[in-house]
Design a protein around this motif. Structure first.
Motif, PDB file in Angstrom:
ATOM      1  N   THR A   1      47.848 -24.138  41.690  1.00 21.79           N
ATOM      2  CA  THR A   1      47.465 -24.271  43.096  1.00 21.79           C
ATOM      3  C   THR A   1      47.864 -25.622  43.667  1.00 21.79           C
ATOM      4  OG1 THR A   1      45.544 -22.859  42.631  1.00 21.79           O
ATOM      5  CG2 THR A   1      45.571 -24.041  44.730  1.00 21.79           C
ATOM      6  N   THR A   2      47.554 -26.704  42.964  1.00 22.44           N
ATOM      7  CA  THR A   2      47.846 -28.048  43.479  1.00 22.44           C
ATOM      8  C   THR A   2      49.341 -28.237  43.692  1.00 22.44           C
ATOM      9  OG1 THR A   2      45.920 -28.888  42.259  1.00 22.44           O
ATOM     10  CG2 THR A   2      47.484 -30.509  43.088  1.00 22.44           C
TER      11      THR A   2
ATOM     12  N   GLN B   1      45.208 -21.627  51.942  1.00 19.01           N
ATOM     13  CA  GLN B   1      45.150 -21.203  50.538  1.00 19.01           C
ATOM     14  C   GLN B   1      43.885 -20.396  50.283  1.00 19.01           C
ATOM     15  OE1 GLN B   1      43.016 -23.561  48.180  1.00 19.01           O
ATOM     16  NE2 GLN B   1      43.032 -21.854  46.741  1.00 19.01           N
ATOM     17  N   THR B   2      43.985 -19.476  49.309  1.00 23.80           N
ATOM     18  CA  THR B   2      42.830 -18.680  48.919  1.00 23.80           C
ATOM     19  C   THR B   2      42.898 -18.339  47.442  1.00 23.80           C
ATOM     20  OG1 THR B   2      41.590 -16.628  49.376  1.00 23.80           O
ATOM     21  CG2 THR B   2      43.976 -16.489  49.485  1.00 23.80           C
ATOM     22  N   HIS B   3      41.727 -18.091  46.839  1.00 23.80           N
ATOM     23  CA  HIS B   3      41.657 -17.558  45.479  1.00 23.80           C
ATOM     24  C   HIS B   3      41.244 -16.082  45.504  1.00 23.80           C
ATOM     25  CE1 HIS B   3      42.504 -21.269  43.517  1.00 23.80           C
ATOM     26  NE2 HIS B   3      41.349 -21.851  43.751  1.00 23.80           N
TER      27      HIS B   3
ATOM     28  N   LYS C   1      50.541 -26.047  46.620  1.00 21.10           N
ATOM     29  CA  LYS C   1      50.116 -26.625  47.902  1.00 21.10           C
ATOM     30  C   LYS C   1      51.081 -27.738  48.320  1.00 21.10           C
ATOM     31  CE  LYS C   1      45.141 -25.917  48.502  1.00 21.10           C
ATOM     32  NZ  LYS C   1      43.840 -26.585  48.719  1.00 21.10           N
TER      33      LYS C   1
ATOM     34  N   TYR D   1      41.353 -24.454  52.364  1.00 25.66           N
ATOM     35  CA  TYR D   1      40.959 -23.453  51.371  1.00 25.66           C
ATOM     36  C   TYR D   1      40.020 -22.494  52.104  1.00 25.66           C
ATOM     37  CZ  TYR D   1      38.423 -21.912  47.066  1.00 25.66           C
ATOM     38  OH  TYR D   1      37.809 -21.202  46.051  1.00 25.66           O
TER      39      TYR D   1
ATOM     40  N   ASP E   1      36.167 -23.346  53.099  1.00 25.82           N
ATOM     41  CA  ASP E   1      35.907 -23.892  54.432  1.00 25.82           C
ATOM     42  C   ASP E   1      34.931 -23.013  55.203  1.00 25.82           C
ATOM     43  OD1 ASP E   1      37.640 -25.857  53.730  1.00 25.82           O
ATOM     44  OD2 ASP E   1      39.112 -25.481  55.290  1.00 25.82           O
TER      45      ASP E   1
ATOM     46  N   HIS F   1      45.230 -31.171  48.244  1.00 24.30           N
ATOM     47  CA  HIS F   1      44.167 -30.234  48.625  1.00 24.30           C
ATOM     48  C   HIS F   1      43.653 -30.412  50.048  1.00 24.30           C
ATOM     49  CE1 HIS F   1      43.797 -28.025  44.854  1.00 24.30           C
ATOM     50  NE2 HIS F   1      44.150 -29.169  44.280  1.00 24.30           N
TER      51      HIS F   1
ATOM     52  N   ASN G   1      35.446 -32.713  49.004  1.00 25.52           N
ATOM     53  CA  ASN G   1      34.564 -31.731  48.367  1.00 25.52           C
ATOM     54  C   ASN G   1      33.751 -32.319  47.212  1.00 25.52           C
ATOM     55  OD1 ASN G   1      36.375 -31.906  46.203  1.00 25.52           O
ATOM     56  ND2 ASN G   1      37.379 -29.958  46.666  1.00 25.52           N
TER      57      ASN G   1
END
Length: 303
Positions: free
Chosen positions: A77-78, A135-137, A81, A112, A116, A107, A258
């Motif tokens: 992810t990082t 971005q999403t998981h 991004k 996200y 968010d 990030h 975060n």
């Protein structure tokens, strides 16, 4: 009660009554980072993320020009991004000593979605420059309807399950040393990429590592910002490489908004690094499970 290391979007404070009612009907297990996790739409989530997902599904309105990065946690992810941010904004931010990635962790530069929306159901993404990058998981079937019904592009990155598991285990130890958990790996983005290749691009972490410039050009063409000069490709690849990002002061010191320490997102970034952590017997169990889950899909992992 959440761990003191847990970022706010995973916490269980200030849940709505709607979320509490839903949680009471869901299967639950002892959690990772928090006391309980809940099975919602086929995946395991914290109470806070369930609320974030509900808010996201109800309120997010996709634009046709949006680009959505979807990943399983700890699957690149990082890195993705950074790469996508650099690709999309390379006219505004050419590679130089003043590039945002040199002063800001990737990030905060890419919202996200469900996190968010966990913090605020009224979060507004309208001020993001177009094309908006988010971005999403979430699994594909859990995405907001507006994403699936729009012409926006989805880039999905998948990683060898053993490396993903070990990376997640180490990340969890940093956040809450006493608790760990696993995450499911799902195939919906793989099937969607085969059914609708103009909508979903399926990328593997392993191929991105092995032939980075080739894969970056493929991603750039997919999201509509292809390269005209090879030099641009190599500059962005170098800027966003694990070696470059991990050495930056902004990624070595301090915490993100975060609450997570910046260096938590940079461990090794290797292919096959699971061999240093997993026993042969556990690796075989994961391989058998992966083979069983993916049988007939045509999706295979190396290493």
């Amino acid at each position: 009660m959440t761990s003191s290391y847990v970022p706010i979007y995973l916490g269980d404070e200030d849940l709505t009554q709607e979320t509490r009612d839903l949680l009471s009907s869901l299967p639950s297990e002892k959690g990772w980072l928090v006391s309980q996790i809940y099975q919602f739409e086929g995946s395991w989530h914290t109470q806070g993320l369930v609320q974030g997902i509900l808010n996201c599904q109800k309120n997010f309105k996709a634009n046709d020009s949006d680009i959505i990065l979807a990943t399983t946690p700890k699957s690149g992810t990082t890195w993705l991004k950074a790469l996508l941010f650099a690709l999309i904004h390379r006219d505004k931010f050419p590679v130089s000593s003043k590039h945002p990635l040199l002063a800001t962790n990737p990030h905060p530069l890419v919202p996200y979605l469900e996190a968010d929306y966990r913090v605020s159901p009224d979060v507004d993404f309208s001020e993001l420059p177009s094309p908006r990058l988010m971005q999403t998981h979430l699994q594909h079937h859990s995405l907001p309807v507006s994403i699936k019904n729009s012409s926006c592009k989805i880039v999905y990155c998948c990683r060898n399950p053993k490396d993903m598991f070990v990376s997640l285990w180490h990340f969890g130890k940093k956040l809450a040393p006493q608790e760990i958990a696993d995450y499911p790996i799902e195939k919906s983005y793989w099937y969607e990429s085969r059914k609708n290749p103009n909508k979903v691009l399926f990328v593997t972490y392993e191929e991105l590592k092995k032939q980075t410039e080739v894969e970056v050009k493929r991603i750039a063409n997919f999201i509509g910002c292809g390269f005209t000069a090879e030099k641009e490709v190599s500059e962005i690849v170098k800027l966003c490489s694990f070696e470059s990002l991990s050495k930056l002061e902004v990624n070595r010191q301090g915490k993100l908004p975060n609450g997570i320490e910046s260096n938590s997102y940079f461990r090794k970034g290797e292919i096959g690094g699971w061999r240093d952590t997993l026993s042969e017997s556990l690796a075989e169990v994961i391989d058998r499970t992966t083979e069983e889950k993916f049988r007939g899909s045509g999706l295979k992992f190396s290493c």
